[in-house]
Design a protein around this motif. Structure first.
Motif, PDB file in Angstrom:
ATOM      1  N   MET A 150       0.988  -1.162   0.184  1.00  0.00           N
ATOM      2  CA  MET A 150      -0.164   0.000   0.004  1.00  0.00           C
ATOM      3  C   MET A 150       1.022   1.146   0.016  1.00  0.00           C
ATOM      4  SD  MET A 150      -3.448   0.947   2.420  1.00  0.00           S
ATOM      5  CE  MET A 150      -2.815   1.715   3.779  1.00  0.00           C
ATOM      6  N   THR A 151       0.451   2.129  -0.967  1.00  0.00           N
ATOM      7  CA  THR A 151       1.187   3.555  -0.791  1.00  0.00           C
ATOM      8  C   THR A 151       1.024   4.336   0.378  1.00  0.00           C
ATOM      9  OG1 THR A 151       1.205   3.475  -3.354  1.00  0.00           O
ATOM     10  CG2 THR A 151       1.691   5.392  -2.340  1.00  0.00           C
ATOM     11  N   PRO A 152       1.928   4.772   0.942  1.00  0.00           N
ATOM     12  CA  PRO A 152       1.439   5.694   2.025  1.00  0.00           C
ATOM     13  C   PRO A 152       0.983   7.118   1.708  1.00  0.00           C
ATOM     14  CG  PRO A 152       4.142   5.217   2.065  1.00  0.00           C
ATOM     15  CD  PRO A 152       3.404   4.652   0.804  1.00  0.00           C
ATOM     16  N   ARG A 153       0.120   7.438   2.517  1.00  0.00           N
ATOM     17  CA  ARG A 153      -0.472   8.827   2.174  1.00  0.00           C
ATOM     18  C   ARG A 153      -0.075   9.867   3.097  1.00  0.00           C
ATOM     19  NH1 ARG A 153      -6.717   7.262   2.294  1.00  0.00           N
ATOM     20  NH2 ARG A 153      -6.604   5.728   0.433  1.00  0.00           N
ATOM     21  N   TYR A 154       0.465  10.906   2.534  1.00  0.00           N
ATOM     22  CA  TYR A 154       1.273  12.001   3.008  1.00  0.00           C
ATOM     23  C   TYR A 154       0.410  13.316   2.701  1.00  0.00           C
ATOM     24  CZ  TYR A 154       5.252   8.773   2.723  1.00  0.00           C
ATOM     25  OH  TYR A 154       5.809   7.831   2.933  1.00  0.00           O
ATOM     26  N   ARG A 155       0.625  14.397   3.777  1.00  0.00           N
ATOM     27  CA  ARG A 155      -0.210  15.403   3.574  1.00  0.00           C
ATOM     28  C   ARG A 155       0.731  16.549   2.992  1.00  0.00           C
ATOM     29  NH1 ARG A 155      -3.521  16.184   9.026  1.00  0.00           N
ATOM     30  NH2 ARG A 155      -4.138  18.019   7.816  1.00  0.00           N
ATOM     31  N   LEU A 156       0.799  16.755   1.544  1.00  0.00           N
ATOM     32  CA  LEU A 156       1.676  17.717   1.057  1.00  0.00           C
ATOM     33  C   LEU A 156       0.969  18.892   0.543  1.00  0.00           C
ATOM     34  CD1 LEU A 156       3.384  15.129  -1.244  1.00  0.00           C
ATOM     35  CD2 LEU A 156       4.309  15.857   1.076  1.00  0.00           C
TER      36      LEU A 156
END
Length: 71
Positions: free
Chosen positions: A1-7
């Protein structure tokens, strides 16, 4: 699963020939993933001119000068 970042990524129009917000976002996601940063990690990147950097430096650091990096 691809990490979810707050960009949050912004690129001043004067610099969009050199790098786009989409390219910068992809690079940042790769760096955060390679560094093993967890989901929810927040990062804000802005490519801007001297006037905006001077204002940010004055606002957040009380220094009335241009800077290359604010952290």
């Amino acid at each position: 699963m691809t990490p979810r970042y707050r960009l949050q990524v912004s690129v001043d129009p004067r610099f969009r020939r050199k790098i786009t917000a989409q390219q910068l976002r992809a690079w940042a996601q790769g760096v955060l993933a390679a560094a093993g940063q967890p989901d929810g990690t927040e990062l804000e990147l802005a490519v801007s001119g001297d006037d905006e950097l001077r204002e940010l430096n004055r606002t957040y650091r009380d220094k009335d000068s241009v800077t290359d990096i604010l952290s």
